[in-house]
Design a protein around this motif. Structure first.
Motif, mmCIF file in Angstrom:
data_model
loop_
_atom_site.group_PDB
_atom_site.id
_atom_site.type_symbol
_atom_site.label_atom_id
_atom_site.label_comp_id
_atom_site.label_asym_id
_atom_site.label_seq_id
_atom_site.Cartn_x
_atom_site.Cartn_y
_atom_site.Cartn_z
ATOM 1 N N ALA A 117 71.147 33.086 39.773
ATOM 2 C CA ALA A 117 71.718 33.576 38.516
ATOM 3 C C ALA A 117 71.347 35.031 38.278
ATOM 4 O O ALA A 117 72.203 35.860 37.951
ATOM 5 N N TRP A 118 70.065 35.347 38.447
ATOM 6 C CA TRP A 118 69.634 36.730 38.232
ATOM 7 C C TRP A 118 70.247 37.670 39.265
ATOM 8 O O TRP A 118 70.675 38.781 38.929
ATOM 9 N N LYS A 119 70.313 37.244 40.524
ATOM 10 C CA LYS A 119 70.902 38.089 41.566
ATOM 11 C C LYS A 119 72.368 38.370 41.246
ATOM 12 O O LYS A 119 72.825 39.521 41.346
ATOM 13 N N THR A 120 73.092 37.338 40.858
ATOM 14 C CA THR A 120 74.505 37.500 40.531
ATOM 15 C C THR A 120 74.679 38.405 39.320
ATOM 16 O O THR A 120 75.516 39.311 39.318
ATOM 17 N N TRP A 121 73.887 38.171 38.280
ATOM 18 C CA TRP A 121 73.978 38.999 37.069
ATOM 19 C C TRP A 121 73.733 40.471 37.424
ATOM 20 O O TRP A 121 74.485 41.349 37.018
ATOM 21 N N ARG A 122 72.689 40.742 38.191
ATOM 22 C CA ARG A 122 72.369 42.135 38.555
ATOM 23 C C ARG A 122 73.485 42.763 39.398
ATOM 24 O O ARG A 122 73.813 43.945 39.236
ATOM 25 N N THR A 123 74.064 41.991 40.294
ATOM 26 C CA THR A 123 75.171 42.485 41.120
ATOM 27 C C THR A 123 76.360 42.848 40.253
ATOM 28 O O THR A 123 76.978 43.906 40.425
ATOM 29 N N GLU A 124 76.706 41.979 39.313
ATOM 30 C CA GLU A 124 77.857 42.230 38.442
ATOM 31 C C GLU A 124 77.597 43.395 37.492
ATOM 32 O O GLU A 124 78.487 44.209 37.233
ATOM 33 N N VAL A 125 76.380 43.501 36.982
ATOM 34 C CA VAL A 125 76.032 44.635 36.110
ATOM 35 C C VAL A 125 76.124 45.933 36.906
ATOM 36 O O VAL A 125 76.668 46.936 36.417
ATOM 37 N N ALA A 126 75.613 45.954 38.127
ATOM 38 C CA ALA A 126 75.670 47.164 38.953
ATOM 39 C C ALA A 126 77.114 47.586 39.202
ATOM 40 O O ALA A 126 77.449 48.774 39.131
ATOM 41 N N PHE A 127 77.987 46.617 39.494
ATOM 42 C CA PHE A 127 79.401 46.936 39.692
ATOM 43 C C PHE A 127 79.986 47.525 38.413
ATOM 44 O O PHE A 127 80.683 48.546 38.448
ATOM 45 N N ALA A 128 79.712 46.901 37.291
ATOM 46 C CA ALA A 128 80.247 47.365 36.006
ATOM 47 C C ALA A 128 79.748 48.768 35.677
ATOM 48 O O ALA A 128 80.515 49.623 35.205
ATOM 49 N N GLU A 129 78.465 49.020 35.924
ATOM 50 C CA GLU A 129 77.904 50.344 35.645
ATOM 51 C C GLU A 129 78.577 51.412 36.503
ATOM 52 O O GLU A 129 78.930 52.490 36.009
ATOM 53 N N ARG A 130 78.774 51.104 37.790
ATOM 54 C CA ARG A 130 79.458 52.057 38.681
ATOM 55 C C ARG A 130 80.890 52.288 38.226
ATOM 56 O O ARG A 130 81.355 53.425 38.171
ATOM 57 N N PHE A 131 81.579 51.206 37.899
ATOM 58 C CA PHE A 131 82.971 51.328 37.483
ATOM 59 C C PHE A 131 83.079 52.207 36.240
ATOM 60 O O PHE A 131 83.898 53.124 36.184
ATOM 61 N N ALA A 132 82.249 51.936 35.240
ATOM 62 C CA ALA A 132 82.308 52.696 33.984
ATOM 63 C C ALA A 132 81.941 54.164 34.209
ATOM 64 O O ALA A 132 82.545 55.053 33.596
ATOM 65 N N ALA A 133 80.992 54.432 35.073
ATOM 66 C CA ALA A 133 80.566 55.811 35.330
ATOM 67 C C ALA A 133 81.607 56.591 36.131
ATOM 68 O O ALA A 133 81.788 57.795 35.917
ATOM 69 N N GLU A 134 82.290 55.917 37.055
ATOM 70 C CA GLU A 134 83.216 56.604 37.955
ATOM 71 C C GLU A 134 84.654 56.630 37.462
ATOM 72 O O GLU A 134 85.472 57.367 38.033
ATOM 73 N N ALA A 135 84.983 55.867 36.450
ATOM 74 C CA ALA A 135 86.354 55.869 35.930
ATOM 75 C C ALA A 135 86.702 57.264 35.424
ATOM 76 O O ALA A 135 85.844 57.944 34.844
ATOM 77 N N PRO A 136 87.935 57.705 35.637
ATOM 78 C CA PRO A 136 88.287 59.057 35.208
ATOM 79 C C PRO A 136 88.152 59.278 33.699
ATOM 80 O O PRO A 136 87.847 60.380 33.257
ATOM 81 N N ASP A 137 88.381 58.214 32.934
ATOM 82 C CA ASP A 137 88.222 58.299 31.478
ATOM 83 C C ASP A 137 88.186 56.895 30.890
ATOM 84 O O ASP A 137 88.335 55.905 31.607
ATOM 85 N N LEU A 138 87.990 56.812 29.585
ATOM 86 C CA LEU A 138 87.891 55.519 28.904
ATOM 87 C C LEU A 138 89.243 54.843 28.696
ATOM 88 O O LEU A 138 89.307 53.702 28.248
ATOM 89 N N ASP A 139 90.314 55.548 29.019
ATOM 90 C CA ASP A 139 91.656 54.992 28.845
ATOM 91 C C ASP A 139 92.168 54.267 30.081
ATOM 92 O O ASP A 139 93.311 53.802 30.091
#
Length: 183
Positions: A117-139
């Motif tokens: 559970a913790w491994k999966t949660w951390r993996t999904e959070v890491a993906f989300a953090e990368r996605f939000a940081a690398e997206a061209p904008d909030l739209d």
């Protein structure tokens, strides 16, 4: 003898203080990401120092547990960031149409279940953090079967709300387990 304390004062310390150190003015993306990060850190803090106790249920007939929340939020992260915004084929890992409450019902004190559970949660959070940081904008937009077209901005706000609600549950669950209370 010391005087009375507020419940919020019981979770002091460096780990607690770091959660809310992000900016309070300026760039919208940075603020949304930092507030969501603080909510994620709060979940970790509420679960800190527990292992088998993470699967303890709130009260019958509920299957709500801290571990269930970790599993549920891993699936929620996966849904919004991988499936909806990144348009990946990424089915839920802990629940399904056949077992919609599998995230909570499958939360057992087995060390392998806890670690997964913790491994999966951390993996999904890491993906989300990368996605939000690398997206061209909030739209940036994605398509969701429940909400229709959603933006990264909406997803970040929704995730803050999702974590805040469940962190309230985590407060009560943790207090039931060992009396620890506060923010």
């Amino acid at each position: 003898m010391s005087g009375p304390t507020r419940r919020a004062e019981l979770w002091n310390g460096a780990d607690s203080a770091r959660r809310f150190s992000g900016p309070t003015t300026g760039d919208e993306r940075r603020m949304l990401i930092d507030v969501l990060s603080a909510q994620r850190a709060t979940l970790q803090l509420k679960c800190a120092g527990l292992e088998s106790e993470l699967s303890l249920r709130s009260v019958e007939p509920s299957t709500l547990s801290l571990l269930g929340l970790v599993r549920h939020l891993a699936d929620v992260e996966r849904r919004w960031f991988r499936r909806v915004l990144a348009a990946q084929e990424a089915p839920a890992l802990f629940s399904s149409a056949a077992d919609p409450d599998g995230d909570f019902d499958g939360a057992t004190d087995d060390p392998g279940v806890v670690a997964a559970a913790w491994k999966t949660w951390r993996t999904e959070v890491a993906f989300a953090e990368r996605f939000a940081a690398e997206a061209p904008d909030l739209d940036v937009e994605g398509q969701d079967s429940w909400r229709g077209t959603v933006s990264l901005r909406w997803v970040l706000i929704h995730m803050i709300e999702e974590y805040a609600r469940h962190n309230g549950h985590a407060d009560l669950l943790r207090e039931r387990i060992d009396g620890a209370a506060g923010v």
